[in-house]
Design a protein around this motif. Structure first.
Motif, mmCIF file in Angstrom:
data_model
loop_
_atom_site.group_PDB
_atom_site.id
_atom_site.type_symbol
_atom_site.label_atom_id
_atom_site.label_comp_id
_atom_site.label_asym_id
_atom_site.label_seq_id
_atom_site.Cartn_x
_atom_site.Cartn_y
_atom_site.Cartn_z
ATOM 1 N N THR A 87 -2.630 14.888 -94.538
ATOM 2 C CA THR A 87 -3.043 14.010 -93.451
ATOM 3 C C THR A 87 -4.554 13.398 -93.737
ATOM 4 N N ILE A 88 -4.451 12.152 -93.675
ATOM 5 C CA ILE A 88 -5.551 11.214 -94.306
ATOM 6 C C ILE A 88 -6.189 10.232 -93.146
ATOM 7 N N PHE A 89 -7.390 9.955 -93.199
ATOM 8 C CA PHE A 89 -7.903 9.007 -92.384
ATOM 9 C C PHE A 89 -8.387 7.717 -93.206
ATOM 10 N N ILE A 90 -8.027 6.890 -92.635
ATOM 11 C CA ILE A 90 -8.358 5.627 -93.319
ATOM 12 C C ILE A 90 -9.469 4.539 -92.384
ATOM 13 N N ASP A 91 -10.493 4.290 -92.790
ATOM 14 C CA ASP A 91 -11.377 3.345 -92.255
ATOM 15 C C ASP A 91 -10.765 1.863 -92.187
ATOM 16 N N CYS A 92 -11.431 1.111 -91.508
ATOM 17 C CA CYS A 92 -11.606 -0.223 -91.367
ATOM 18 C C CYS A 92 -12.271 -0.981 -92.386
ATOM 19 N N GLY A 93 -11.926 -2.030 -92.336
ATOM 20 C CA GLY A 93 -12.951 -2.967 -93.415
ATOM 21 C C GLY A 93 -11.892 -3.694 -94.398
ATOM 22 N N THR A 94 -12.761 -4.555 -95.300
ATOM 23 C CA THR A 94 -11.656 -5.332 -96.352
ATOM 24 C C THR A 94 -11.328 -4.551 -97.577
ATOM 25 N N THR A 95 -12.013 -3.514 -97.762
ATOM 26 C CA THR A 95 -11.326 -2.597 -99.032
ATOM 27 C C THR A 95 -10.345 -1.943 -98.770
ATOM 28 N N MET A 96 -10.120 -1.474 -97.232
ATOM 29 C CA MET A 96 -9.325 -0.185 -97.212
ATOM 30 C C MET A 96 -7.733 -0.793 -97.189
ATOM 31 N N CYS A 137 -5.610 6.083 -88.493
ATOM 32 C CA CYS A 137 -6.406 4.650 -88.791
ATOM 33 C C CYS A 137 -6.828 4.143 -87.259
ATOM 34 N N TYR A 138 -7.587 3.191 -87.199
ATOM 35 C CA TYR A 138 -8.130 2.500 -85.976
ATOM 36 C C TYR A 138 -8.297 1.064 -86.351
ATOM 37 N N ALA A 139 -7.620 0.346 -87.348
ATOM 38 C CA ALA A 139 -7.699 -0.947 -87.663
ATOM 39 C C ALA A 139 -6.397 -1.662 -87.530
ATOM 40 N N ARG A 180 -8.084 14.521 -95.993
ATOM 41 C CA ARG A 180 -9.248 13.566 -96.435
ATOM 42 C C ARG A 180 -9.387 12.367 -95.433
ATOM 43 N N ALA A 181 -10.674 12.244 -95.673
ATOM 44 C CA ALA A 181 -11.266 10.920 -94.780
ATOM 45 C C ALA A 181 -11.783 10.084 -95.933
ATOM 46 N N CYS A 223 -14.723 10.929 -98.633
ATOM 47 C CA CYS A 223 -14.530 9.997 -99.754
ATOM 48 C C CYS A 223 -15.058 8.654 -99.356
ATOM 49 N N LEU A 224 -15.941 8.136 -100.111
ATOM 50 C CA LEU A 224 -16.588 6.947 -99.858
ATOM 51 C C LEU A 224 -16.022 5.874 -100.838
ATOM 52 N N VAL A 225 -15.451 4.899 -100.492
ATOM 53 C CA VAL A 225 -14.686 3.664 -101.143
ATOM 54 C C VAL A 225 -15.284 2.477 -101.034
#
Lengths: 267, 267
Positions: free
Chosen positions: A108-117, A134-136, A181-182, A217-219
């Motif tokens: 189970t993973i969390f995916i942030d918003c933004g242009t990289t994700m 996710c929330y985007a 993972r986030a 994890c910061l991407v």
DNA sequence: GCATAATTGTCATGATCCTAACATTGAATG
DNA sequence: CATTCAATGTTAGGATCATGACAATTATGC
């Protein structure tokens, strides 16, 4: 030599090029790019006139038989891309794909918003039966196409700047989801001033995701280092890993050499 | 006879058409439509291959030398539609546009999921500064492009059958939103057995929306009449209006002639 | 009313895009 | 190793789009 405007501006033009332009802009804002012949029919003029109107206007363009808004928003409206926005595309993709490689089936993973994700969302391992939170809007649009994937979208009020949603209820919902993972994005990564982004409404969601995840994890592409954005949301030490691309300067690599977070450079 | 999949799924697809499609979708989500030649260069294949990939995918299309996201323009021009969406398209659009015509500036409206509602979302009056509440991904994708519009997406777990989300928290959130109008869709409209749909998770959201709205409007093409689907969610009398298209048989019109709901036939 | 200028329509030409057909590559199989 | 098939590249043609020149229409000013 002098151009057309020899009349005073009216407040509400009902005829003429200005009126057509505003109607065109409204139609495009409402329902996306318009076929040139449809626009001509709708305004009862020839296609040539539409072309001429659009040629003398900012924010509109004729491309491939469509009249469309320029300015390239993240949701796919508009055709014209700014060179700036695409400059670091390779870095974003490299970092995102390297980060996605660590994902194991069933997680189970969390995916942030933004242009990289979006690159990370596209690089998720196939057939892995993941649960994605996710929330985007653009992330959801990618992940919801995958087979064998459970998708949970945190809803709420839409924010155009990052194509994301926020609500109190979403925070509560996210708080009850255990994450393996986030994957977080950031506009600024600074050794002393921590990790920051531009939109304040993203802060609580990012923080809750990190608190609930076994690994954070910061991407981010290399250009984000040594920069600071208005909304601070975490210290560097809160992350287990930072994944970036190979263009990161050697001096910066040295400064970020620490057991935690572990700095990973994508090939 | 047997299709392609003769190998076991690997955990990470780094080659093949599926991988290219994911990357394309990511690039478009990140920074808008791409030039076809740029896409070909980025993925190290020919433009023809990009065209072939995109032709076999939902949600993407090649238009005028660009590869761009679809979904949001139900008018059919150059866009890929699912089989379901093609059926009775004219009726759906006519009904949806007639229903949308009643919307006044400043209103707060609820838009249901289903294949009819994208037409309504696309037909919202321009410049009306609406607040739109929805719980389907494709509706959000359309409405979020509009300028001057507040969008509230009710999130939760994704259901592929109707591209919609559901969660307990969404029900609570919707319960606190006062609506001017609720636009509902249905798979079955029956004089005695009421109004029904195929997905049970939609039932509570539909009911809450109707309970909170000053006006409840049922929007459906004429083929939905005299049919019953598994999930009953309302009696006919709960609606103020039913908007449908002109292909509705005269006998059915007679049977549905009642002061409430008022039957409206789109021209 | 006439002359002038702005606006719009029509046409023609070159560029680009779209599609189909065929050639090529590469991998899997026996 | 040869065969087979899927995937990809190449080429060519017709279709569509983009742009400029010129004609027709409409509006404006004297």
């Amino acid at each position: 030599m002098m151009p057309a405007q020899h009349r005073l501006d009216r407040s509400a033009p009902t005829t003429g090029a200005a009126a057509r332009l505003s109607r065109l802009a409204a139609m495009i804002a409402a329902s996306g790019p318009l076929r040139l012949r449809d626009a001509a029919a709708a305004l009862a003029v020839s296609e040539m006139t539409i072309r001429r109107d659009v040629a003398g206007a900012d924010g509109l363009a004729c491309l491939g038989g469509y009249v469309t808004a320029t300015g390239g928003r993240p949701d796919g409206t508009g055709y014209v891309l700014h060179q700036e926005e695409r400059a670091h595309m390779a870095g974003k993709r490299a970092a995102a794909e390297a980060a996605a490689a660590s994902i194991r089936p069933g997680e189970t993973i969390f995916i942030d918003c933004g242009t990289t994700m979006p690159f990370l969302a596209a690089a998720l391992p196939v057939g892995a039966k993941l649960t994605v939170v996710c929330y985007a809007l653009n992330i959801a649009a990618i992940v919801c196409r995958r087979a064998e994937t459970r998708v949970i979208l945190l809803g709420g009020l839409y924010h155009d700047s990052s194509a994301s949603f926020w609500s109190r209820e979403s925070e509560a919902m996210l708080g009850r989801i255990g994450l393996d993972r986030a994957f977080l994005s950031a506009g600024g990564i600074h050794r002393e001033r921590g990790v920051s982004c531009s939109n304040f409404h993203e802060v609580p969601l990012k923080q809750i995701a990190m608190a609930n995840a076994q690994e954070s994890c910061l991407v981010a592409d290399a250009t984000k280092f040594e920069r600071v954005m208005p909304a601070h949301f975490a210290d560097l030490s809160a992350f287990h890993r930072i994944v970036t691309d190979a263009t990161l300067a050697a001096s910066v690599r040295q400064r970020f050499a620490a057991p935690r977070p572990r700095l990973e450079i994508a090939a």
